[in-house]
Design a protein around this motif. Structure first.
Motif, PDB file in Angstrom:
ATOM      1  N   MET B   1      -1.563  31.821 -12.631  1.00  0.00           N
ATOM      2  CA  MET B   1      -2.512  33.171 -12.117  1.00  0.00           C
ATOM      3  C   MET B   1      -1.391  34.102 -11.676  1.00  0.00           C
ATOM      4  O   MET B   1      -0.563  33.950 -11.141  1.00  0.00           O
ATOM      5  N   ARG B   2      -2.199  35.309 -11.813  1.00  0.00           N
ATOM      6  CA  ARG B   2      -1.419  36.630 -11.300  1.00  0.00           C
ATOM      7  C   ARG B   2      -1.963  37.011  -9.924  1.00  0.00           C
ATOM      8  O   ARG B   2      -3.203  36.644  -9.614  1.00  0.00           O
ATOM      9  N   ALA B   3      -1.070  37.506  -9.346  1.00  0.00           N
ATOM     10  CA  ALA B   3      -1.631  38.004  -7.906  1.00  0.00           C
ATOM     11  C   ALA B   3      -2.516  38.912  -8.045  1.00  0.00           C
ATOM     12  O   ALA B   3      -2.115  39.795  -8.935  1.00  0.00           O
ATOM     13  N   GLN B   4      -3.195  39.467  -7.075  1.00  0.00           N
ATOM     14  CA  GLN B   4      -4.196  40.514  -7.191  1.00  0.00           C
ATOM     15  C   GLN B   4      -3.070  41.685  -6.807  1.00  0.00           C
ATOM     16  O   GLN B   4      -2.731  41.893  -5.771  1.00  0.00           O
ATOM     17  N   PRO B   5      -3.257  42.427  -7.848  1.00  0.00           N
ATOM     18  CA  PRO B   5      -2.342  43.708  -7.961  1.00  0.00           C
ATOM     19  C   PRO B   5      -2.912  44.822  -6.804  1.00  0.00           C
ATOM     20  O   PRO B   5      -4.156  44.722  -6.478  1.00  0.00           O
ATOM     21  N   LEU B   6      -1.901  45.554  -6.278  1.00  0.00           N
ATOM     22  CA  LEU B   6      -2.373  46.204  -4.783  1.00  0.00           C
ATOM     23  C   LEU B   6      -3.310  47.188  -5.212  1.00  0.00           C
ATOM     24  O   LEU B   6      -4.244  47.556  -4.603  1.00  0.00           O
ATOM     25  N   HIS B   7      -3.142  47.977  -6.481  1.00  0.00           N
ATOM     26  CA  HIS B   7      -3.889  48.944  -6.534  1.00  0.00           C
ATOM     27  C   HIS B   7      -5.466  48.761  -6.936  1.00  0.00           C
ATOM     28  O   HIS B   7      -6.209  49.496  -6.845  1.00  0.00           O
ATOM     29  N   LYS B   8      -5.773  47.561  -7.357  1.00  0.00           N
ATOM     30  CA  LYS B   8      -6.941  46.980  -7.456  1.00  0.00           C
ATOM     31  C   LYS B   8      -7.911  47.218  -6.580  1.00  0.00           C
ATOM     32  O   LYS B   8      -9.110  47.400  -6.515  1.00  0.00           O
ATOM     33  N   ARG B   9      -7.344  46.992  -5.092  1.00  0.00           N
ATOM     34  CA  ARG B   9      -8.176  47.107  -4.131  1.00  0.00           C
ATOM     35  C   ARG B   9      -8.862  48.665  -3.732  1.00  0.00           C
ATOM     36  O   ARG B   9      -9.934  48.801  -3.107  1.00  0.00           O
ATOM     37  N   PHE B  10      -8.276  49.495  -4.407  1.00  0.00           N
ATOM     38  CA  PHE B  10      -8.157  50.581  -4.016  1.00  0.00           C
ATOM     39  C   PHE B  10      -9.793  51.257  -5.041  1.00  0.00           C
ATOM     40  O   PHE B  10     -10.262  52.249  -4.569  1.00  0.00           O
ATOM     41  N   PHE B  11      -9.842  50.732  -6.172  1.00  0.00           N
ATOM     42  CA  PHE B  11     -10.827  51.044  -6.910  1.00  0.00           C
ATOM     43  C   PHE B  11     -11.905  51.091  -6.679  1.00  0.00           C
ATOM     44  O   PHE B  11     -12.502  50.028  -5.983  1.00  0.00           O
ATOM     45  N   GLU B  12     -13.198  51.922  -6.770  1.00  0.00           N
ATOM     46  CA  GLU B  12     -14.618  51.608  -6.363  1.00  0.00           C
ATOM     47  C   GLU B  12     -15.137  50.662  -7.144  1.00  0.00           C
ATOM     48  O   GLU B  12     -14.824  50.298  -8.296  1.00  0.00           O
ATOM     49  N   LYS B  13     -15.940  49.879  -6.536  1.00  0.00           N
ATOM     50  CA  LYS B  13     -16.373  48.858  -7.338  1.00  0.00           C
ATOM     51  C   LYS B  13     -17.164  49.116  -8.777  1.00  0.00           C
ATOM     52  O   LYS B  13     -17.164  48.443  -9.701  1.00  0.00           O
ATOM     53  N   GLY B  14     -17.727  50.256  -8.911  1.00  0.00           N
ATOM     54  CA  GLY B  14     -18.641  50.758 -10.063  1.00  0.00           C
ATOM     55  C   GLY B  14     -17.580  51.118 -11.153  1.00  0.00           C
ATOM     56  O   GLY B  14     -18.167  50.944 -12.093  1.00  0.00           O
ATOM     57  N   THR B  15     -16.579  51.728 -10.885  1.00  0.00           N
ATOM     58  CA  THR B  15     -15.666  52.319 -11.860  1.00  0.00           C
ATOM     59  C   THR B  15     -15.678  51.390 -13.162  1.00  0.00           C
ATOM     60  O   THR B  15     -15.701  51.941 -14.514  1.00  0.00           O
ATOM     61  N   PRO B  16     -15.121  50.069 -13.192  1.00  0.00           N
ATOM     62  CA  PRO B  16     -14.862  49.440 -14.411  1.00  0.00           C
ATOM     63  C   PRO B  16     -16.174  49.558 -15.364  1.00  0.00           C
ATOM     64  O   PRO B  16     -16.121  49.462 -16.574  1.00  0.00           O
ATOM     65  N   TYR B  17     -17.516  49.182 -14.457  1.00  0.00           N
ATOM     66  CA  TYR B  17     -18.661  49.272 -15.390  1.00  0.00           C
ATOM     67  C   TYR B  17     -19.046  50.634 -16.118  1.00  0.00           C
ATOM     68  O   TYR B  17     -19.590  50.430 -17.069  1.00  0.00           O
ATOM     69  N   LEU B  18     -18.575  51.663 -15.327  1.00  0.00           N
ATOM     70  CA  LEU B  18     -18.745  52.725 -15.929  1.00  0.00           C
ATOM     71  C   LEU B  18     -18.074  52.796 -17.367  1.00  0.00           C
ATOM     72  O   LEU B  18     -18.312  53.488 -18.173  1.00  0.00           O
ATOM     73  N   TYR B  19     -16.910  52.360 -17.046  1.00  0.00           N
ATOM     74  CA  TYR B  19     -15.918  52.614 -17.982  1.00  0.00           C
ATOM     75  C   TYR B  19     -16.374  51.761 -19.652  1.00  0.00           C
ATOM     76  O   TYR B  19     -16.091  51.994 -20.686  1.00  0.00           O
ATOM     77  N   ILE B  20     -17.035  50.416 -19.288  1.00  0.00           N
ATOM     78  CA  ILE B  20     -17.396  49.655 -20.365  1.00  0.00           C
ATOM     79  C   ILE B  20     -18.893  50.045 -20.935  1.00  0.00           C
ATOM     80  O   ILE B  20     -19.196  49.737 -21.808  1.00  0.00           O
ATOM     81  N   LEU B  21     -19.683  50.928 -20.017  1.00  0.00           N
ATOM     82  CA  LEU B  21     -20.950  51.248 -20.241  1.00  0.00           C
ATOM     83  C   LEU B  21     -21.224  51.729 -21.564  1.00  0.00           C
ATOM     84  O   LEU B  21     -22.172  51.201 -22.407  1.00  0.00           O
ATOM     85  N   PRO B  22     -20.333  52.851 -22.283  1.00  0.00           N
ATOM     86  CA  PRO B  22     -20.600  53.323 -23.468  1.00  0.00           C
ATOM     87  C   PRO B  22     -20.781  52.262 -24.435  1.00  0.00           C
ATOM     88  O   PRO B  22     -21.574  52.324 -25.309  1.00  0.00           O
ATOM     89  N   PHE B  23     -19.682  51.187 -24.464  1.00  0.00           N
ATOM     90  CA  PHE B  23     -19.900  50.215 -25.425  1.00  0.00           C
ATOM     91  C   PHE B  23     -21.392  49.423 -25.278  1.00  0.00           C
ATOM     92  O   PHE B  23     -22.005  49.268 -26.282  1.00  0.00           O
ATOM     93  N   PHE B  24     -21.790  48.989 -24.148  1.00  0.00           N
ATOM     94  CA  PHE B  24     -22.918  48.183 -24.005  1.00  0.00           C
ATOM     95  C   PHE B  24     -24.160  49.020 -24.289  1.00  0.00           C
ATOM     96  O   PHE B  24     -25.208  48.629 -24.999  1.00  0.00           O
ATOM     97  N   VAL B  25     -24.254  50.332 -23.842  1.00  0.00           N
ATOM     98  CA  VAL B  25     -25.210  51.321 -24.308  1.00  0.00           C
ATOM     99  C   VAL B  25     -25.467  51.228 -25.886  1.00  0.00           C
ATOM    100  O   VAL B  25     -26.502  50.901 -26.392  1.00  0.00           O
ATOM    101  N   SER B  26     -24.231  51.638 -26.579  1.00  0.00           N
ATOM    102  CA  SER B  26     -24.428  51.635 -27.762  1.00  0.00           C
ATOM    103  C   SER B  26     -24.529  50.535 -28.726  1.00  0.00           C
ATOM    104  O   SER B  26     -25.419  50.405 -29.662  1.00  0.00           O
ATOM    105  N   PHE B  27     -24.229  49.249 -28.042  1.00  0.00           N
ATOM    106  CA  PHE B  27     -24.464  48.066 -28.700  1.00  0.00           C
ATOM    107  C   PHE B  27     -26.098  47.865 -28.573  1.00  0.00           C
ATOM    108  O   PHE B  27     -26.612  47.285 -29.399  1.00  0.00           O
ATOM    109  N   ALA B  28     -26.398  47.967 -27.477  1.00  0.00           N
ATOM    110  CA  ALA B  28     -27.876  47.759 -27.093  1.00  0.00           C
ATOM    111  C   ALA B  28     -28.815  48.440 -28.032  1.00  0.00           C
ATOM    112  O   ALA B  28     -29.738  48.243 -28.474  1.00  0.00           O
TER     113      ALA B  28
END
Lengths: 248, 299
Positions: B1-28
């Protein structure tokens, strides 16, 4: 391995009566450029066809690389709910045969008024699942310490993506772009359906409207939707090159 | 298991979803919706401008009692197995031969083999059509020079699948060479040394060291080759365009399921039966991939 290329090239410089000569001529004895000179008269839309193909092949992977690297970044360096399930979905979508969806996609594109435009070919290809997979692998190996350092300097996640991640995975960016370019350039069946077949059906539908013309077919002209992009089609159907000359 | 990297706590919760959104919209929109709509169409009768009419299993009945559908399945299995098996064996041997070469030479040869992969298939298929011509094609003319009789490459149902397989092999071989070569390069060389010390000859090394080491990539190539192989359309369609009066080459000997979807859907405008073929083909591909994963992951 290279013989078909060689033979194509050699034949293009031979006068017509020599192309099929026996024994075969591997070096043309009196080369000619007449076939090249005849091209514009033979296929009048050739220029536009080339512009369409090149525009699609250049632009589609540009968007493809952007969206798939962004998604790959999210899957490699973020923790979020449903990450593993969502990534499995991305991988599994590659097993869906595209041809299975062409009939409904055709109807969908008619309803969206995008059929017989370059949008119909461009839009479905802008987020390649295989690209997400490759970018996730590549971005995984970007050290977390670099991202942390950027973060401490006050960079937002998109800034990190732009200034740290992308420069480090440049080889993958280029690979993905080239793969996308080749894929788009060699794309045949869907453009054939969405551009050439659609144009032919429009022509048939229009001919039905004109009094005194009988066109065999199953299309009710009245139900065939209005053109999304107005321009006249050449009367002869220049297969296999889409005769769409509609700018994006 | 990798330790939780420091920077990850800073990211807003919604950001990763925003980044993967184009794929899922296009796939849908362009993947999932057409797939579900295809399923609905396969149970319906479609007419332009009219609502869908539910017809139950009628389309499947039409397709399953259509001899051309069964012929297309038989054809595609011949084309797929005939081309993929030769491609894998030849690509493996070529990669095996190229592997010990100096990197510049190796790069040159893999470039040569990769060239057909990137070439436009329309141009390639027309060149092959030209070369395969019975009376004037360069292949038969060359055979004649050696006193061999002309072969009816494109005009008989015996030879049509063979010419198509030749085109498919030629077009796709480089793709397999590049992947297998990359896999061969990452094989641990100490394994070969150990095998040599144990007295294994070249063939034994190939069977007991090389093949097991590159099994994952072979699995990957077989699954992707199968998914692509069952969808063969462009090669036979273009190779016999204009030269054959029947659908899919002489006596329909290279008619494939995707070609039949295309014919039913876009030449007869029978969207219902066309979608029924699409659904059957999709199920077939899913079953084949699942079986291959199972078979090759065991052992």
């Amino acid at each position: 391995m290279c013989f078909p290329f060689f033979w194509m090239l050699v034949s293009s410089f031979k006068p017509p009566e020599r192309i099929f000569s026996y024994p075969p001529e591997f070096i043309p004895t009196d080369p000619t450029l007449e076939h090249y000179a005849d091209l514009p008269a033979l296929i009048p839309s050739l220029g536009w066809n080339a512009v369409n193909s090149i525009a699609l092949a250049v632009l589609t992977p540009l968007f493809g690389v952007f969206f798939s690297s962004l998604a790959g970044f999210a899957f490699a360096k973020f923790n979020f709910r449903g990450k593993h399930v969502l990534f499995a979905v991305v991988v599994l979508t590659q097993l869906i045969p595209p041809a299975a969806g062409f009939i409904p996609l055709f109807i969908e594109m008619i309803n969206l008024r995008l059929i017989d435009t370059l949008w119909a070919v461009f839009l479905p290809g802008i987020v390649p699942a295989f690209g997400i997979f490759l970018f996730r692998q590549a971005i995984y190996s970007v050290p977390d310490e670099l991202l942390d350092a950027g973060r401490i300097d006050g960079a937002g996640s998109f800034m990190l993506y732009r200034s740290v991640v992308i420069p480090l995975v440049m080889p993958m960016v280029l690979t993905q772009y080239i793969l996308g370019f080749i894929g788009s350039w060699n794309n045949f069946l869907w453009p054939l359906i969405a551009l050439a077949i659609a144009a032919e059906l429009y022509a048939a539908g229009r001919a039905r409207l004109a009094p005194g013309t009988a066109v065999s077919g199953h299309l009710g002209a009245q139900s065939w939707p209005a053109r999304s992009c107005s321009r006249s089609h050449p009367s002869s159907f220049s297969w296999p090159f889409p005769n769409t000359s509609c700018p994006i | 298991m990798r330790a939780q990297p420091l920077h990850k706590r800073f990211f807003e919760k919604g950001t990763p979803y925003l980044y993967i959104l184009p794929f899922f919209v296009s796939f849908a929109v362009f993947g999932l919706y057409p797939l579900l709509y295809s399923l609905q169409l396969s149970f319906s009768e479609f007419k332009f401008g009219k609502p869908l009419v539910w017809v139950g299993l009628k389309n499947f009945d039409t397709i399953l009692s259509d001899p051309l559908f069964w012929l297309s399945l038989r054809n595609v299995i011949i084309l797929w197995v005939g081309s993929l098996s030769v491609q894998l064996v030849v690509a493996f041997l070529l990669a095996w031969l190229l592997n010990p070469l100096a990197s510049r030479l190796r790069g040159f040869f893999s470039g040569v083999f990769y060239l057909p992969v990137v070439m436009n298939l329309v141009a390639i298929a027309l060149a092959f059509q030209f070369m395969f011509d019975k009376n004037f094609g360069v292949i038969n003319l060359t055979l004649n020079l050696f006193g061999i009789e002309s072969i009816p490459w494109l005009t008989t149902s015996q030879w049509a699948p063979i010419s198509t397989i030749i085109l498919i092999i030629w077009k796709g071989l480089g793709w397999y060479v590049v992947y297998i070569l990359a896999a061969l390069q990452s094989v641990d060389t100490t394994l070969y040394e150990a095998a040599k010390i144990d007295g294994a000859n070249t063939l034994q090394q190939m069977i007991h060291v090389t093949l097991p080491s590159i099994r994952p990539i072979l699995l990957f190539l077989i699954v992707l080759g199968t998914v692509a192989g069952l969808q063969i359309f462009t090669e036979p369609y273009l190779l016999f365009s204009g030269s054959s009066t029947t659908l899919g080459g002489p006596e329909s000997s290279v008619l494939t399921p995707v070609m039949y979807i295309y014919v039913q859907g876009f030449q007869y405008l029978k969207f219902g039966p066309g979608s029924a073929i699409a659904v059957l083909l999709g199920v077939l591909i899913a079953v084949f991939s699942a079986v291959q994963f199972r078979l090759l992951q065991q052992r």
